[in-house]
Write a protein that holds these residues in place. Sequence first.
Motif, PDB file in Angstrom:
ATOM      1  N   ARG A  12       1.168  12.015   4.265  1.00 39.44           N
ATOM      2  CA  ARG A  12       2.195  10.988   4.957  1.00 39.44           C
ATOM      3  C   ARG A  12       1.659   9.790   4.625  1.00 39.44           C
ATOM      4  O   ARG A  12       2.318   8.557   4.282  1.00 39.44           O
ATOM      5  CB  ARG A  12       2.333  11.114   6.371  1.00 39.44           C
ATOM      6  N   ALA A  13       0.517   9.247   4.818  1.00 41.83           N
ATOM      7  CA  ALA A  13      -0.203   8.013   4.405  1.00 41.83           C
ATOM      8  C   ALA A  13      -0.111   7.683   3.053  1.00 41.83           C
ATOM      9  O   ALA A  13       0.202   6.651   2.821  1.00 41.83           O
ATOM     10  CB  ALA A  13      -1.825   8.051   4.813  1.00 41.83           C
ATOM     11  N   LEU A  14      -0.168   8.604   2.097  1.00 44.43           N
ATOM     12  CA  LEU A  14      -0.151   8.445   0.694  1.00 44.43           C
ATOM     13  C   LEU A  14       1.535   7.962   0.292  1.00 44.43           C
ATOM     14  O   LEU A  14       1.928   7.316  -0.357  1.00 44.43           O
ATOM     15  CB  LEU A  14      -0.546   9.225  -0.361  1.00 44.43           C
ATOM     16  N   SER A  15       2.205   9.025   1.094  1.00 42.74           N
ATOM     17  CA  SER A  15       3.683   8.804   0.861  1.00 42.74           C
ATOM     18  C   SER A  15       4.186   7.335   0.985  1.00 42.74           C
ATOM     19  O   SER A  15       5.218   6.799   0.675  1.00 42.74           O
ATOM     20  CB  SER A  15       4.448   9.786   1.649  1.00 42.74           C
ATOM     21  N   LEU A  16       3.569   6.627   2.393  1.00 40.46           N
ATOM     22  CA  LEU A  16       3.994   5.540   2.688  1.00 40.46           C
ATOM     23  C   LEU A  16       3.403   4.247   1.942  1.00 40.46           C
ATOM     24  O   LEU A  16       3.752   3.325   1.733  1.00 40.46           O
ATOM     25  CB  LEU A  16       3.780   5.200   4.337  1.00 40.46           C
ATOM     26  N   SER A  17       2.362   4.439   1.333  1.00 37.55           N
ATOM     27  CA  SER A  17       1.457   3.612   0.663  1.00 37.55           C
ATOM     28  C   SER A  17       1.664   3.643  -0.696  1.00 37.55           C
ATOM     29  O   SER A  17       1.552   2.305  -1.362  1.00 37.55           O
ATOM     30  CB  SER A  17       0.091   3.564   0.964  1.00 37.55           C
ATOM     31  N   THR A  18       2.245   4.414  -1.359  1.00 41.61           N
ATOM     32  CA  THR A  18       2.376   4.646  -2.821  1.00 41.61           C
ATOM     33  C   THR A  18       2.965   3.313  -3.626  1.00 41.61           C
ATOM     34  O   THR A  18       2.978   2.960  -4.480  1.00 41.61           O
ATOM     35  CB  THR A  18       2.570   5.877  -3.526  1.00 41.61           C
ATOM     36  N   LEU A  20       3.588   0.342  -2.272  1.00 42.66           N
ATOM     37  CA  LEU A  20       2.913  -0.832  -2.439  1.00 42.66           C
ATOM     38  C   LEU A  20       1.837  -0.633  -3.517  1.00 42.66           C
ATOM     39  O   LEU A  20       1.655  -1.800  -4.335  1.00 42.66           O
ATOM     40  CB  LEU A  20       2.059  -0.984  -0.977  1.00 42.66           C
ATOM     41  N   ILE A  21       1.091   0.554  -3.711  1.00 42.34           N
ATOM     42  CA  ILE A  21      -0.010   0.512  -4.634  1.00 42.34           C
ATOM     43  C   ILE A  21       0.723   0.548  -6.085  1.00 42.34           C
ATOM     44  O   ILE A  21       0.014  -0.165  -6.974  1.00 42.34           O
ATOM     45  CB  ILE A  21      -0.619   1.880  -4.308  1.00 42.34           C
ATOM     46  N   ARG A 295      11.692   4.832  -1.249  1.00 44.61           N
ATOM     47  CA  ARG A 295      11.466   6.190  -0.726  1.00 44.61           C
ATOM     48  C   ARG A 295      12.822   6.833  -0.393  1.00 44.61           C
ATOM     49  O   ARG A 295      12.848   7.609   0.647  1.00 44.61           O
ATOM     50  CB  ARG A 295      10.528   6.254   0.377  1.00 44.61           C
ATOM     51  N   THR A 347       0.699  12.435  -3.625  1.00 44.28           N
ATOM     52  CA  THR A 347       1.230  12.817  -2.252  1.00 44.28           C
ATOM     53  C   THR A 347       0.986  14.224  -1.984  1.00 44.28           C
ATOM     54  O   THR A 347       0.718  14.716  -0.986  1.00 44.28           O
ATOM     55  CB  THR A 347       2.487  12.318  -2.124  1.00 44.28           C
TER      56      THR A 347
END
Length: 359
Positions: A12-18, A20-21, A295, A347
Motif C-alpha cells: 500500500r505504501a508503494l502504491s501511494l508513493s509511486t 510522486l516517485i 491512481r 507494488t
Amino acid sequence: MLRLEKRPQPSRALSLSTPLIAVVVTMIAGGLLFAALGKNPFEAIRTIFWDPLFGEYAFYYRPQLLVKGAPLILIAIGLSLGFRAGIWNIGAEGQYIIGALCGAGAGLAFYPSDSVFLFPFMVIAGALGGWAWGMIPALLKVKFGTNEILVSLMLVYVADQLLAKMSLGLLKNPEGFGFPGSRNIADWEAATSWIAADYGLHWGVAAAMIAVILAYILLNKHILGFNIRLSGEAPRAARFAGVNPTRLILFCLGTSGALAGLAGLFEVSGPSGQVNIDFAAGYGFTAIIVAFLGRLHPVGILLAGLLMALTYIGGDIAESQLQLPAAAIQVFQGMLLFFLLALDLLTNYRVKFAIRGAA
C-alpha cells in the motif's frame, strides 16, 4: 543476479508513493534529455514546474491551469471508470472531437440566436455525440466480442477526418473569406462556456469538479461502483456475484464517451472558440496518463490533471523562452506514464538478489 518475487499482498505504501516517485524520476530523466539537447536542465525543469506558479508572469499563467486541466480531468474521470472495471477505452480523443462537432453544430444551426436555452441544448448535444461515439465499440464488443481497444482507437482517425471535413464544409464560417473553421463561438454570448475568462473559469471547470464528486460517490457509496471495482479486481467473483458484464460495458464506455464529448463541447465554446482542423489537442490521449497518475481515484485524478496542465503550460514557456522542441516536451510528458507503469511493478513484486547456482 536480480529476480522478481511476488509479494503476498500489494504494498500500500508503494502504491501511494509511486506517483510522486515517478514525477521525481521523470524530472531527473527529463533533465538528462534537456541536457542532451544542449539546454540547462535545471533551468528547463524550473521553467516547466516553477515559473507558471511563482514566476514573474504567474498571474497570467495560473488561470491557465484550470483551462488546461478541466478537459483532462473530465475525460480522465470517465476513462477511470472503465479502467477500474477492466474495460479499455483508448478512443476518448475521438469522442472529444465528436462531442465538439455535435455541440458546436447544434449551436451554429441557430446562429445568431440569443436564447437562454441555446447553451444547455449545445451541452446535451455534445454529451450525446460523445456518448454515441463511445457506444460504437461498446455495442461491437457486446454483440460480436470485438476488442474495444482497437475499435475505439481506430475511431479516433475517423473522427479526425470528420473534423477536417466539417471545418472545410458544413461548419465553415460563410463570412470567413474562405479560411477553414467555424464562426467564433466563444464570442457569441448565448453559446459561450466562459464564466470569468480572466480567472480561467468556464462551465467545463465546473463540470470537471462535479464529475470528481459524483465519481467519488459512485465508486464508494453505490452498488454500481462496487460492481465496477469488483469486476476489475476479481472478474470471476463478479460473475458469481451476478454482475451483468453487458450493462457494465455499455455504462462505462457510454459514460466515458459522454464526459469526453462534454469536454470537447466546453473547449470549442470557450478556450478554443471554434471548430477548425487543429482543434484536436491530444487531450483524450493525455487523459490516459492523468487517469493512471491519479491512481484511477477521483481526487488523485484532480491533482494529476492539474499537474499535467502545469507541464502543458510550462512546456509552452520552455518552448518560447528556451527554444526547446515541442517533441521534447511531449517525450517528457510521456515519461510520466512510462516511469509510473515501471514503478508499479514494485507494488506487486519485490526485487531479490540471488547468487547464480545457489540453492
